[in-house]
Design a protein around this motif. Structure first.
Motif, PDB file in Angstrom:
ATOM      1  N   VAL B  14       0.847  -1.199   0.000  1.00  0.00           N
ATOM      2  CA  VAL B  14       0.000   0.000   0.000  1.00  0.00           C
ATOM      3  C   VAL B  14       0.882   1.249   0.000  1.00  0.00           C
ATOM      4  CG1 VAL B  14      -1.687   1.309   1.345  1.00  0.00           C
ATOM      5  CG2 VAL B  14      -1.875  -1.188   1.204  1.00  0.00           C
ATOM      6  N   ASP B  15       0.667   2.115  -0.993  1.00  0.00           N
ATOM      7  CA  ASP B  15       1.359   3.401  -1.041  1.00  0.00           C
ATOM      8  C   ASP B  15       0.738   4.296   0.043  1.00  0.00           C
ATOM      9  OD1 ASP B  15       2.359   5.905  -1.573  1.00  0.00           O
ATOM     10  OD2 ASP B  15       1.393   6.106  -3.537  1.00  0.00           O
ATOM     11  N   ALA B  16       1.354   4.313   1.212  1.00  0.00           N
ATOM     12  CA  ALA B  16       0.746   4.986   2.373  1.00  0.00           C
ATOM     13  C   ALA B  16       0.793   6.509   2.246  1.00  0.00           C
ATOM     14  CB  ALA B  16       1.444   4.542   3.659  1.00  0.00           C
ATOM     15  N   MET B  17       1.581   7.021   1.293  1.00  0.00           N
ATOM     16  CA  MET B  17       1.761   8.464   1.168  1.00  0.00           C
ATOM     17  C   MET B  17       0.903   9.085   0.069  1.00  0.00           C
ATOM     18  SD  MET B  17       3.878   8.238   3.560  1.00  0.00           S
ATOM     19  CE  MET B  17       4.362   9.944   3.838  1.00  0.00           C
ATOM     20  N   GLY B  18       0.213   8.258  -0.702  1.00  0.00           N
ATOM     21  CA  GLY B  18      -0.545   8.773  -1.845  1.00  0.00           C
ATOM     22  C   GLY B  18      -1.989   9.063  -1.493  1.00  0.00           C
ATOM     23  N   GLY B  19      -2.483  10.260  -1.881  1.00  0.00           N
ATOM     24  CA  GLY B  19      -3.880  10.598  -1.623  1.00  0.00           C
ATOM     25  C   GLY B  19      -3.994  11.852  -0.770  1.00  0.00           C
ATOM     26  N   ASP B  20      -5.148  12.493  -0.851  1.00  0.00           N
ATOM     27  CA  ASP B  20      -5.358  13.756  -0.145  1.00  0.00           C
ATOM     28  C   ASP B  20      -5.302  13.579   1.368  1.00  0.00           C
ATOM     29  OD1 ASP B  20      -5.826  14.547  -2.700  1.00  0.00           O
ATOM     30  OD2 ASP B  20      -7.981  14.898  -2.461  1.00  0.00           O
ATOM     31  N   TYR B  21      -5.644  12.387   1.851  1.00  0.00           N
ATOM     32  CA  TYR B  21      -5.715  12.178   3.299  1.00  0.00           C
ATOM     33  C   TYR B  21      -4.644  11.194   3.773  1.00  0.00           C
ATOM     34  CZ  TYR B  21     -10.121  14.457   2.370  1.00  0.00           C
ATOM     35  OH  TYR B  21     -11.076  15.348   1.947  1.00  0.00           O
ATOM     36  N   ALA B  22      -3.509  11.185   3.034  1.00  0.00           N
ATOM     37  CA  ALA B  22      -2.403  10.298   3.410  1.00  0.00           C
ATOM     38  C   ALA B  22      -1.535  10.992   4.448  1.00  0.00           C
ATOM     39  CB  ALA B  22      -1.570   9.964   2.173  1.00  0.00           C
ATOM     40  N   VAL B  27      -3.585   4.529   6.088  1.00  0.00           N
ATOM     41  CA  VAL B  27      -3.193   3.533   7.095  1.00  0.00           C
ATOM     42  C   VAL B  27      -4.434   2.944   7.763  1.00  0.00           C
ATOM     43  CG1 VAL B  27      -2.020   3.229   9.315  1.00  0.00           C
ATOM     44  CG2 VAL B  27      -0.918   4.556   7.479  1.00  0.00           C
ATOM     45  N   LYS B  28      -5.367   3.829   8.120  1.00  0.00           N
ATOM     46  CA  LYS B  28      -6.593   3.365   8.781  1.00  0.00           C
ATOM     47  C   LYS B  28      -7.349   2.369   7.888  1.00  0.00           C
ATOM     48  CE  LYS B  28     -10.832   5.163  10.880  1.00  0.00           C
ATOM     49  NZ  LYS B  28     -11.752   6.310  10.903  1.00  0.00           N
ATOM     50  N   GLY B  29      -7.527   2.740   6.614  1.00  0.00           N
ATOM     51  CA  GLY B  29      -8.259   1.883   5.669  1.00  0.00           C
ATOM     52  C   GLY B  29      -7.525   0.587   5.380  1.00  0.00           C
ATOM     53  N   ALA B  30      -6.194   0.671   5.314  1.00  0.00           N
ATOM     54  CA  ALA B  30      -5.406  -0.528   5.014  1.00  0.00           C
ATOM     55  C   ALA B  30      -5.540  -1.536   6.151  1.00  0.00           C
ATOM     56  CB  ALA B  30      -3.941  -0.149   4.787  1.00  0.00           C
ATOM     57  N   ILE B  31      -5.500  -1.038   7.386  1.00  0.00           N
ATOM     58  CA  ILE B  31      -5.640  -1.936   8.541  1.00  0.00           C
ATOM     59  C   ILE B  31      -7.040  -2.559   8.554  1.00  0.00           C
ATOM     60  CG2 ILE B  31      -5.730  -1.996  11.084  1.00  0.00           C
ATOM     61  CD1 ILE B  31      -3.430   0.096  11.039  1.00  0.00           C
ATOM     62  N   SER B 302     -10.044   9.606  -1.595  1.00  0.00           N
ATOM     63  CA  SER B 302     -10.446   8.418  -0.835  1.00  0.00           C
ATOM     64  C   SER B 302     -10.148   8.546   0.653  1.00  0.00           C
ATOM     65  CB  SER B 302      -9.712   7.186  -1.365  1.00  0.00           C
ATOM     66  OG  SER B 302     -10.073   6.942  -2.699  1.00  0.00           O
ATOM     67  N   LYS B 303     -11.105   8.089   1.461  1.00  0.00           N
ATOM     68  CA  LYS B 303     -10.882   7.970   2.904  1.00  0.00           C
ATOM     69  C   LYS B 303     -10.836   6.478   3.261  1.00  0.00           C
ATOM     70  CE  LYS B 303     -12.341  12.457   4.340  1.00  0.00           C
ATOM     71  NZ  LYS B 303     -12.966  13.222   5.424  1.00  0.00           N
ATOM     72  N   ALA B 304     -10.737   6.180   4.552  1.00  0.00           N
ATOM     73  CA  ALA B 304     -10.514   4.794   4.975  1.00  0.00           C
ATOM     74  C   ALA B 304     -11.483   3.776   4.341  1.00  0.00           C
ATOM     75  CB  ALA B 304     -10.529   4.705   6.497  1.00  0.00           C
ATOM     76  N   PRO B 305     -12.798   4.045   4.277  1.00  0.00           N
ATOM     77  CA  PRO B 305     -13.693   3.018   3.707  1.00  0.00           C
ATOM     78  C   PRO B 305     -13.369   2.710   2.242  1.00  0.00           C
ATOM     79  CG  PRO B 305     -14.951   4.699   4.892  1.00  0.00           C
ATOM     80  CD  PRO B 305     -13.537   5.203   4.810  1.00  0.00           C
ATOM     81  N   GLN B 306     -13.015   3.739   1.463  1.00  0.00           N
ATOM     82  CA  GLN B 306     -12.665   3.515   0.058  1.00  0.00           C
ATOM     83  C   GLN B 306     -11.334   2.743  -0.048  1.00  0.00           C
ATOM     84  OE1 GLN B 306     -13.625   6.954   0.929  1.00  0.00           O
ATOM     85  NE2 GLN B 306     -15.689   6.200   0.507  1.00  0.00           N
TER      86      GLN B 306
END
Lengths: 334, 334
Positions: B14-22, B27-31, B302-306
């Motif tokens: 998971v690219d943890a740094m990509g996205g407006d809310y990274a 991290v939250k969504g990945a977990i 995208s946020k955690a659910p997405q």
């Protein structure tokens, strides 16, 4: 004796047989238009059927004529073949009246292809035009944005897009009343360099033109009204306008379900009609651009109010000298 | 001892740094995804920032790893230049993990161009693919219709449209679960012979292919779900999906005004969220097709659910063997 010169009234030849509700709604709308706009009308088509409809209305003081045409081209007929088989078709006879200067404009709610082919064969194309265009509003959310083309101009070259832009500007000025319309190319990104080969080549030509060119716009910029004239080929425009209608239908259906529990029918009907109108603007008539005469074509579903609106547009196009100015501007491009 | 072979868990980088809310929401969504899907996650990016986020959650029993990558590519950076300048960018490092088989898939909500370029440079394109594609759902009103392409495939040749159709069919089968998807070309009329030169040539090729080809569909047929796979180039697809989003936004704004007087806020919010979701489906993640590995890209917003949904898609793509089968089918086209 008064000084001013008395102006001859505008005369519109109406294809009384074209459209899903012809001749009833066409005759009704034409008479309504004649009264509102103070213009002369020549109703073209099967004389008996037309006279029977005209008799239902009080036309005293109006200038309503009937011209017989024995044949009718139906929706779904192949335009070229149908016009060859039916030389006395109402759309052909009505268009001929513009050619002979008996009418200033022709208007039809019939088979769009047949209207287009009649216009090309009888009136001819303007110099520099490969294919006439039928651009106009795409979404009611952007009432100051015309998209050129929504019609038959597929497989455009970069210079064809320039002609479309010129036509779009004239329509924006003459029909929407926008004095210096902004022009944009429709693309998949706003920056210069985004787009397919066609858009990239056209971008350079547009930059060097004297259009009020603001660059590329994206799909979401159309309903947002970011430019007054959005330029794309008619293949793209046709797909977009039908997608807009389809999405509007789907959203109305969805709301019917989600709102069923909240709203009385009467309120929901108002909302549904509002959204339908905003997503189905092709219902309104508009000029075919690039032929040597004023030709207004509207949707087959048109009823009397849309016919009267189209007559208003016909009058606006005639009195604003749209075709003559377009001829000059296209000449300047050569 | 049990008989069956124990299956190795799927691992997603998971690219943890990509996205407006990274990195927070990623991290939250990945977990969340790791827990729901029972898979391993490698979070790639600035280690301290990621560990700080991971510490907020109870990850006992989960397989969550962190891999340091010192650089980040921002939204708006030119992908090629950025990747050259930042070899240790999180997206590059994460994609590399697929190349070395440490991960089965890479997922990013970051700069789409950078995800695409990393995929092409590090994993390579499949044979017969000029440009990878990013097709998928266009409108929530047609949950069984994918449009190929919505991405970067502009200026297609007829055979490129055939590759897009093959990719669309695989995605329809593997992700939507449709066993024999219907395929159509997007055109300005439904009859054979309608369309631009590209569509007309592709029509002949599609007819002779073993696709379940049903002919042309028009713009309004997309939300109506008339075909499972609608084929057009990515220039058209990109404009359509953004137009869909823009029209959705305009309609929601309009309803806010027309319904303000009828509905309590809470009901209106539900309707508005529903319409937003139906007209903004690109919010969901989807696979990039045509590269030699599983790459899932989602929307920057995208946020955690997405993010968790995208992880579900990653797992589906890996376990369904999508890339291997695509490779075989594209090979059969040669």
């Amino acid at each position: 004796m008064t000084s001013g010169v008395s102006k001859k009234a505008v005369t519109v030849a109406v294809d009384a047989m074209g459209g899903d509700y012809a001749p009833q709604e066409i005759v009704k709308g034409a008479i309504e238009g004649a009264r509102k706009e103070g213009i002369e009308i020549i109703l073209v088509g099967q004389e008996n059927a037309i006279r029977k409809e005209v008799m239902r209305y009080d036309i005293s003081g109006l200038s309503i004529h009937v011209r017989n045409a024995s044949e009718v081209i139906q929706e779904g007929e192949s335009p070229v073949a149908a016009l060859r088989r039916k030389p006395d078709a109402s759309i052909a006879v009505a268009t001929q009246l513009v050619k002979t200067h008996e009418a200033d404009a022709v208007m039809s709610m019939g088979n769009t292809g047949a209207v287009m082919v009649s216009a090309i064969k009888i009136l001819g194309k303007l110099k520099g035009i490969k294919s006439p265009s039928a651009g106009g509003l795409l979404s009611g959310f952007a009432p100051n944005t015309v998209v050129f083309d929504l019609g038959p101009t597929t497989d455009c070259k970069p210079h064809d897009l320039l002609s479309l832009a010129v036509m779009g500007c004239i329509v924006a000025r003459k029909i929407l009343g926008i004095s210096n319309p902004t022009v944009a190319l429709l693309s998949n990104g706003s920056e210069e360099g985004k787009g397919n080969l066609l858009v990239n080549k056209a971008y350079q030509i547009f930059k060097e033109s004297n259009l009020n060119f603001i660059g590329n716009v994206e799909g979401n910029d159309i309903p947002a009204g970011k430019a007054n004239v959005v330029v794309c080929d008619g293949f793209m425009g046709n797909i977009l306008i039908k997608f807009c209608e389809g999405l509007g239908d789907s959203i109305i259906e969805r709301l019917k379900v989600t709102f069923g529990k909240h709203l009385p029918n009467v309120d929901f009907d108002a909302v549904s009609n509002d959204l339908f109108a905003l997503t189905h603007v092709a219902e309104n008539g508009g000029p075919i651009c690039g032929v040597d005469g004023v030709v207004i074509v509207g949707h087959g579903r048109s009823k009397a109010p849309q016919v009267a609106d189209a007559i208003h547009i016909a009058k606006t196009v005639v009195t604003s000298n749209l075709v003559e100015e377009l001829k000059t501007e296209l000449g300047n491009l050569q």
